[in-house]
Scaffold this active site. Sequence first.
Site, PDB file in Angstrom:
ATOM      1  N   SER A   1     -56.401 107.109 -26.283  1.00  0.00           N
ATOM      2  CA  SER A   1     -56.812 106.488 -27.544  1.00  0.00           C
ATOM      3  C   SER A   1     -56.548 104.984 -27.499  1.00  0.00           C
ATOM      4  O   SER A   1     -57.050 104.288 -26.632  1.00  0.00           O
ATOM      5  CB  SER A   1     -56.081 107.162 -28.710  1.00  0.00           C
ATOM      6  OG  SER A   1     -56.591 106.743 -29.951  1.00  0.00           O
TER       7      SER A   1
ATOM      8  N   ASP B   1     -64.523 114.647 -30.994  1.00  0.00           N
ATOM      9  CA  ASP B   1     -63.893 113.368 -31.341  1.00  0.00           C
ATOM     10  C   ASP B   1     -64.940 112.404 -31.913  1.00  0.00           C
ATOM     11  O   ASP B   1     -65.984 112.187 -31.287  1.00  0.00           O
ATOM     12  CB  ASP B   1     -63.287 112.779 -30.070  1.00  0.00           C
ATOM     13  CG  ASP B   1     -62.531 111.485 -30.281  1.00  0.00           C
ATOM     14  OD1 ASP B   1     -62.424 111.034 -31.439  1.00  0.00           O
ATOM     15  OD2 ASP B   1     -62.044 110.939 -29.272  1.00  0.00           O
TER      16      ASP B   1
ATOM     17  N   HIS C   1     -59.673 114.622 -30.842  1.00  0.00           N
ATOM     18  CA  HIS C   1     -58.990 113.383 -30.477  1.00  0.00           C
ATOM     19  C   HIS C   1     -57.482 113.647 -30.384  1.00  0.00           C
ATOM     20  O   HIS C   1     -56.899 114.337 -31.213  1.00  0.00           O
ATOM     21  CB  HIS C   1     -59.260 112.311 -31.531  1.00  0.00           C
ATOM     22  CG  HIS C   1     -58.798 110.952 -31.127  1.00  0.00           C
ATOM     23  ND1 HIS C   1     -59.532 110.143 -30.285  1.00  0.00           N
ATOM     24  CD2 HIS C   1     -57.681 110.254 -31.436  1.00  0.00           C
ATOM     25  CE1 HIS C   1     -58.884 109.006 -30.095  1.00  0.00           C
ATOM     26  NE2 HIS C   1     -57.756 109.050 -30.775  1.00  0.00           N
TER      27      HIS C   1
END
Length: 321
Positions: free
Chosen positions: A165, A256, A286
């Site tokens: 991320s 995601d 995610h």
Amino acid sequence: MRGRVPVRMRVLAALKGGPDWDSITPAEVVETRAAQEKLRRSAFGTFITGRPDPGALGTEHTLAPAGRTLRVRVHRPVRGGSRLPLIVAFHGGGFISGTPEQDDWLLSHLAAECPAVVASVDYRLAPEHPIPAAVEDAHDAVPLLVARAGEWGADGTRLALLGSSAGATLAALTGFGTPELRTQVLINPQLDWTDGVFDYPSFTENADSPTATPANCRAVQRIALPAGYDARQISPMFHDDFTGGVPTLIQSAGLDPLEDQSSAYAARLRRAGVEVTLTRYAEATHGFLSMRGVIPAAGPARAEILDHLRSHLALRSGARR
């Protein structure tokens, strides 16, 4: 949604709830972060994130770049070794939350089985330290860790960068111009911090995902980036020259909202002649590699990362062991 959310993830999302991201204040972000950390340390949190690999030892260290102190969590194989590869990792959390410990399940396993020394940097977070603080910490930490690699039995010239991320943002940005770098791993990466992030089809099609919701993404932009800041400066997608890039593994999550950034970034790297492996985990949300207990895709994704790192961090032919 582009697929079905795993059953355990659906149950967790229903139980957990969460803040009102559309109206959350900076003070509430700090409170939410503390609550998340308390949950992570609980038995339930350990079930979600997974237990560290017993084949690795985790120790705490500090770095001292100019004017500040950074904590680093170092994982080393219990069986020891010398001239091990060095993997520097950056956790996710949108630059407003997260700790190195949330990735213990992944990073300790890489240390034990690669084997390697894995150093996870606890970089500064917003709102107390808005961007570019985290980017500066990552940029300063890597050469310091390379210089100290020998203290932990590592070879700083056999370097990999790994991030998930927002941590993937840091890995990608720090990798530009790092001569020791052999390879990088970007897990459900955020690579575009401009308002264009909201224009990717996955942002709309996966809007009902239980993690990295549109409201969460908007709050992260608002809290982490100072008003008027040019987000292209921290967006690897807008880097001007990818020539000479290292082999890159990108793992995207099919559920995601940020998924389409992975394929777009992979295309940019390939056009520059960079070796890229892009793997899509269709039933992953995610942050899935920090949620081993509720998302089955974390297992095969970890195995793929291990294989990739072993392949690209091996001692070169003729090197002294």
